[in-house]
Scaffold this motif. Structure first.
Motif, PDB file in Angstrom:
ATOM      1  N   ALA A 105       0.940  -1.180  -0.070  1.00 61.17           N
ATOM      2  CA  ALA A 105      -0.007  -0.043   0.047  1.00 61.17           C
ATOM      3  C   ALA A 105       0.911   1.207  -0.116  1.00 61.17           C
ATOM      4  CB  ALA A 105      -0.926  -0.031   1.245  1.00 61.17           C
ATOM      5  N   GLU A 157       2.341   1.709  -3.538  1.00 60.89           N
ATOM      6  CA  GLU A 157       1.324   2.341  -4.489  1.00 60.89           C
ATOM      7  C   GLU A 157       1.115   3.616  -4.316  1.00 60.89           C
ATOM      8  OE1 GLU A 157      -2.856   0.751  -6.293  1.00 60.89           O
ATOM      9  OE2 GLU A 157      -1.960  -0.564  -4.829  1.00 60.89           O
ATOM     10  N   GLU A 158       1.086   3.903  -3.004  1.00 62.70           N
ATOM     11  CA  GLU A 158       0.762   5.286  -2.574  1.00 62.70           C
ATOM     12  C   GLU A 158       1.644   6.252  -3.111  1.00 62.70           C
ATOM     13  OE1 GLU A 158       0.535   9.148  -0.571  1.00 62.70           O
ATOM     14  OE2 GLU A 158       2.003   7.651  -0.348  1.00 62.70           O
ATOM     15  N   GLN A 172      -5.658   7.093  -3.762  1.00 65.52           N
ATOM     16  CA  GLN A 172      -4.757   7.387  -2.906  1.00 65.52           C
ATOM     17  C   GLN A 172      -5.411   7.624  -1.487  1.00 65.52           C
ATOM     18  OE1 GLN A 172      -2.827  11.280  -3.353  1.00 65.52           O
ATOM     19  NE2 GLN A 172      -0.914  10.582  -2.733  1.00 65.52           N
ATOM     20  N   LEU A 205      -5.939   4.173  -0.234  1.00 63.59           N
ATOM     21  CA  LEU A 205      -4.607   3.457   0.243  1.00 63.59           C
ATOM     22  C   LEU A 205      -4.143   3.963   1.450  1.00 63.59           C
ATOM     23  CD1 LEU A 205      -2.831   3.386  -3.135  1.00 63.59           C
ATOM     24  CD2 LEU A 205      -3.743   1.335  -1.985  1.00 63.59           C
TER      25      LEU A 205
END
Length: 389
Positions: free
Chosen positions: A332, A335-336, A371, A374
């Motif tokens: 997470a 990815e953020e 976003q 996440l």
């Protein structure tokens, strides 16, 4: 009466016109014999400049009487950063008396001018120093007149502003009572100086010297040989005392200069000692830093040597988590961070005109929503794992 508007127009070319104006007004209010003028000043290099000067007379007390001494003070356009230029301006019946303070051209030399300090020195203080200096040593004297039967061997100032010769002996009394060249002697000797008749005149009296002047006995109109001898001795004594005083003042001025130089050298020595002590402290600190860096360098060399002898570590294997919850938190976070970079580059693309505003807003809205989800997921995973939020 000083014309303020005209004076301010004269001072427009000066670097500090307000300061110069205040000093000139202060001087003219206290010394009415001085007034400002503007005229051309010729410098030694041949250049000329329109400068403001204070011309007139200053009151000087000499041996109990006050006399008016003619002077001229030129203000440089950088005043008060630079000292003024001062001259004695004798009238047609005066001559300049050259000394250590005044040269043949009338230019004035003073320690106050030589050691001029812009923040402390001013015109009013300069004039006060001139009054004290000229009170000890007058800068001008009157020209000798052909009608003087004996010649002048000493000079004294006259209250009218000039300097007149003061004979050391009186001329003989004229045989005719109608002769008005000199006033007659009084018939008695009842005065403050027994044996010496007072010289009475309807005009302003001469100041009395500190040594007294030998005069002929009461009732006689002749000058004897002993009178001439005493007169010459008195004149010689006055000249020697004047020379001794000039030499003393010159030596005193040199001594003051040497004392100031000594004080400056002492202050310089203190500054140098302070700088040396500070440099010594900085040198010690630098040696300590060098020693510490050398120790760190040795530690780095040992770490590099140890790592080079070990097997190669796979970066991907090094970041494998120990629990599924930590793996979910790591994915997470990655990815953020990727979404953060994506939003930044989309903003750059919009600024460069690569994409339209509608496309930018639509994509940013979608990425921001993802976003947000996440970040909420990371917060919940950290709470579950017991990590700080």
């Amino acid at each position: 009466m000083v014309d303020s508007e005209r004076l301010r127009s004269w001072l427009k070319q000066y670097h500090n016109p307000d300061v110069a104006y205040r000093e000139i007004m202060s001087v003219t209010n206290q010394y009415r014999g001085l007034h400002p003028e503007q005229s051309l000043y010729n410098f030694n290099d041949g250049s000329r400049m329109e400068l403001v000067n204070l011309s007139g007379t200053i009151p000087v007390r000499y041996k109990g009487s006050v006399y008016n001494i003619p002077i001229c003070i030129w203000l440089i356009d950088t005043h008060p950063q630079n000292a003024p230029i001062c001259y004695v301006k004798p009238t047609s019946d005066m001559s300049i008396k050259v000394s250590m303070f005044v040269d043949q051209s009338g230019k004035i030399y003073l320690p106050y001018l030589h050691d001029w300090v812009p923040s402390e020195s001013d015109l009013l203080g300069l004039i006060q120093v001139l009054i004290v200096t000229f009170g000890d040593q007058p800068p001008v004297f009157a020209r000798a007149k052909d009608t003087d039967p004996y010649g002048a061997n000493s000079f004294m100032p006259q209250p009218s502003g000039s300097f007149v010769p003061y004979p050391t002996t009186y001329p003989p009394a004229p045989p005719s009572s109608n002769f008005s060249g000199y006033p007659p002697y009084p018939p008695t000797s009842n005065n403050a100086f027994p044996g010496y008749p007072p010289y009475q005149t309807p005009y302003t009296p001469y100041p009395i010297t500190g040594f007294g002047t030998p005069q002929p006995p009461v009732g006689t109109g002749t000058i004897k040989e002993e009178h001439i001898r005493e007169s010459l001795l008195t004149a010689l004594e006055e000249k020697l005392l004047r020379r001794m005083k000039e030499q003393f003042q010159q030596n005193q001025a040199e001594l003051d200069t040497l004392k100031r130089t000594q004080d400056e050298l002492k202050q310089g020595k203190m500054k140098l000692d302070s700088i040396l002590s500070r440099l010594e402290k900085e040198k010690n600190d630098l040696d300590k830093n060098i020693t510490m860096l050398q120790d760190k360098e040795q530690e780095l060399d040992k770490a590099i040597e140890r790592i080079s002898n070990e097997e190669t570590i796979d970066v991907d294997d090094a970041v494998i988590t120990t629990a599924p919850l930590y793996k979910q938190l790591l994915n997470a976070f990655a990815e953020e961070a990727a979404l953060e970079d994506t939003i930044y580059y989309m903003g750059e693309a919009l600024r460069c005109g690569v994409i339209d505003l509608d496309v930018f807003l639509r994509q940013v809205r979608t990425l921001s929503r993802k976003q947000f989800m996440l970040r909420a997921l990371m917060q919940k995973c950290r709470q579950k794992a017991g990590l700080s939020i």
